[in-house]
Design a protein around this motif. Structure first.
Motif, PDB file in Angstrom:
ATOM      1  N   SER A   1       0.829  -1.187   0.000  1.00 44.05           N
ATOM      2  CA  SER A   1       0.000   0.000   0.000  1.00 44.05           C
ATOM      3  C   SER A   1       0.869   1.245   0.000  1.00 44.05           C
ATOM      4  CB  SER A   1      -0.882  -0.020   1.242  1.00 44.05           C
ATOM      5  OG  SER A   1      -1.564   1.187   1.397  1.00 44.05           O
ATOM      6  N   SER A   2       0.570   2.155  -0.909  1.00 46.94           N
ATOM      7  CA  SER A   2       1.334   3.402  -0.930  1.00 46.94           C
ATOM      8  C   SER A   2       0.906   4.293   0.229  1.00 46.94           C
ATOM      9  CB  SER A   2       1.146   4.132  -2.262  1.00 46.94           C
ATOM     10  OG  SER A   2      -0.199   4.529  -2.415  1.00 46.94           O
ATOM     11  N   ARG A   3       1.861   5.063   0.731  1.00 48.84           N
ATOM     12  CA  ARG A   3       1.586   6.071   1.766  1.00 48.84           C
ATOM     13  C   ARG A   3       2.139   7.367   1.234  1.00 48.84           C
ATOM     14  NH1 ARG A   3       4.759   6.443   7.046  1.00 48.84           N
ATOM     15  NH2 ARG A   3       5.394   4.350   6.443  1.00 48.84           N
ATOM     16  N   GLY A   4       1.280   8.343   1.052  1.00 50.64           N
ATOM     17  CA  GLY A   4       1.727   9.588   0.459  1.00 50.64           C
ATOM     18  C   GLY A   4       0.812  10.731   0.815  1.00 50.64           C
ATOM     19  N   SER A   5       0.918  11.802   0.048  1.00 50.79           N
ATOM     20  CA  SER A   5       0.081  12.972   0.266  1.00 50.79           C
ATOM     21  C   SER A   5      -0.373  13.508  -1.081  1.00 50.79           C
ATOM     22  CB  SER A   5       0.847  14.040   1.053  1.00 50.79           C
ATOM     23  OG  SER A   5       1.991  14.445   0.328  1.00 50.79           O
ATOM     24  N   GLY A   6      -1.461  14.258  -1.039  1.00 51.41           N
ATOM     25  CA  GLY A   6      -2.001  14.837  -2.255  1.00 51.41           C
ATOM     26  C   GLY A   6      -3.362  15.438  -2.001  1.00 51.41           C
ATOM     27  N   ASN A   7      -4.047  15.778  -3.068  1.00 56.12           N
ATOM     28  CA  ASN A   7      -5.382  16.364  -2.992  1.00 56.12           C
ATOM     29  C   ASN A   7      -6.378  15.413  -3.641  1.00 56.12           C
ATOM     30  OD1 ASN A   7      -4.563  18.963  -1.864  1.00 56.12           O
ATOM     31  ND2 ASN A   7      -3.571  19.267  -3.838  1.00 56.12           N
ATOM     32  N   VAL A   8      -7.605  15.402  -3.115  1.00 56.11           N
ATOM     33  CA  VAL A   8      -8.671  14.558  -3.653  1.00 56.11           C
ATOM     34  C   VAL A   8      -9.893  15.436  -3.895  1.00 56.11           C
ATOM     35  CG1 VAL A   8     -10.100  12.512  -3.281  1.00 56.11           C
ATOM     36  CG2 VAL A   8      -7.814  12.617  -2.264  1.00 56.11           C
ATOM     37  N   ASP A   9     -10.417  15.420  -5.138  1.00 54.42           N
ATOM     38  CA  ASP A   9     -11.607  16.218  -5.430  1.00 54.42           C
ATOM     39  C   ASP A   9     -12.872  15.456  -5.036  1.00 54.42           C
ATOM     40  OD1 ASP A   9     -12.316  14.458  -7.526  1.00 54.42           O
ATOM     41  OD2 ASP A   9     -11.552  15.789  -9.091  1.00 54.42           O
ATOM     42  N   SER A  10     -14.022  16.058  -5.246  1.00 51.15           N
ATOM     43  CA  SER A  10     -15.299  15.463  -4.827  1.00 51.15           C
ATOM     44  C   SER A  10     -15.639  14.178  -5.580  1.00 51.15           C
ATOM     45  CB  SER A  10     -16.431  16.474  -4.998  1.00 51.15           C
ATOM     46  OG  SER A  10     -16.542  16.828  -6.377  1.00 51.15           O
ATOM     47  N   GLN A  11     -14.990  13.952  -6.723  1.00 53.31           N
ATOM     48  CA  GLN A  11     -15.211  12.731  -7.502  1.00 53.31           C
ATOM     49  C   GLN A  11     -14.220  11.625  -7.136  1.00 53.31           C
ATOM     50  OE1 GLN A  11     -17.886  12.546  -9.645  1.00 53.31           O
ATOM     51  NE2 GLN A  11     -18.309  14.498  -8.652  1.00 53.31           N
ATOM     52  N   GLY A  12     -13.286  11.928  -6.225  1.00 50.94           N
ATOM     53  CA  GLY A  12     -12.292  10.944  -5.820  1.00 50.94           C
ATOM     54  C   GLY A  12     -11.016  10.962  -6.642  1.00 50.94           C
ATOM     55  N   ASN A  13     -10.877  11.942  -7.539  1.00 48.63           N
ATOM     56  CA  ASN A  13      -9.672  12.047  -8.367  1.00 48.63           C
ATOM     57  C   ASN A  13      -8.537  12.674  -7.570  1.00 48.63           C
ATOM     58  OD1 ASN A  13     -10.725  11.066 -10.963  1.00 48.63           O
ATOM     59  ND2 ASN A  13     -12.070  12.847 -10.763  1.00 48.63           N
ATOM     60  N   VAL A  14      -7.378  12.039  -7.613  1.00 44.78           N
ATOM     61  CA  VAL A  14      -6.215  12.487  -6.852  1.00 44.78           C
ATOM     62  C   VAL A  14      -5.339  13.385  -7.725  1.00 44.78           C
ATOM     63  CG1 VAL A  14      -4.117  11.722  -5.659  1.00 44.78           C
ATOM     64  CG2 VAL A  14      -6.245  10.423  -5.409  1.00 44.78           C
ATOM     65  N   SER A  15      -4.835  14.461  -7.133  1.00 42.44           N
ATOM     66  CA  SER A  15      -3.893  15.344  -7.824  1.00 42.44           C
ATOM     67  C   SER A  15      -2.777  15.707  -6.858  1.00 42.44           C
ATOM     68  CB  SER A  15      -4.598  16.612  -8.320  1.00 42.44           C
ATOM     69  OG  SER A  15      -5.125  17.342  -7.220  1.00 42.44           O
TER      70      SER A  15
END
Length: 184
Positions: free
Chosen positions: A130-144
């Motif tokens: 399992s990856s452990r990281g950081s980022g942003n998630v929009d309301s549709q679940g898309n990670v950026s």
């Protein structure tokens, strides 16, 4: 822009390979190799990691490995992004892309929680990663804006294909000094 969130993802072991390699002096090292994070698919955490985000994160992780050496990973995810040395179970020696997925090669350490993970694998347990990281998630679940801090060994990954398939591999020296591999 919103504050970056800690993101943890799991990959099933059925697409990675576990290999036991005979080291110099007859000792053996246990390796885990395969899918570490899947792109362009909704995982069990209801998130989608676009291929371009994974490519960038994998390239950054590979650069860290090239410059500083293997990256330590833990047995199970902690509640933060800091890696605790007393929880290290493996070292991430390499990462790369295949299609939309990020792959990795892990060396299971033979001390501490690495001994626990190695013992479970040798006893027949299927472990995931399992990856452990950081980022942003929009309301549709898309990670950026995704950054992988490390990849941990877990029992229940969220990515559909993050379970490795066991493969035993030993290295033998031939009479001409070449290495020969045998698969069990």
């Amino acid at each position: 822009m919103s504050e970056r969130k800690q993101l943890t993802e799991w990959v099933m072991p059925n697409q990675a390979n576990i290999a036991v390699l005979e080291a110099e002096g007859g000792g053996k090292s246990l390796y885990l190799k395969g899918v570490a994070i899947q792109g362009d698919v909704r995982n069990r955490n209801n998130r989608i990691y676009p291929k371009n985000e994974i490519e960038r994160a994998v390239a950054e992780m590979k650069a860290r490995i090239t410059e500083f050496g293997p990256i330590a990973g833990e047995c199970d995810h902690p509640d933060n992004l800091t890696t605790a040395l007393d929880r290290v179970s493996h070292l991430i020696e390499d990462v790369w892309m295949e299609g939309t997925d990020g792959f990795a090669k892990f060396k299971i350490v033979d001390v501490g929680l690495g001994s626990v993970v190695g013992g479970l694998i040798k006893a027949g347990m299927r472990v995931g990663v399992s990856s452990r990281g950081s980022g942003n998630v929009d309301s549709q679940g898309n990670v950026s804006d995704f950054e992988i801090h490390t990849i941990d060994v877990v029992a229940n990954p969220s990515a559909p294909n993050a379970y490795p398939t066991p493969i035993l591999e030993s290295i033998m020296k031939t009479s001409l000094g070449r290495e020969a591999y045998s698969l069990a």
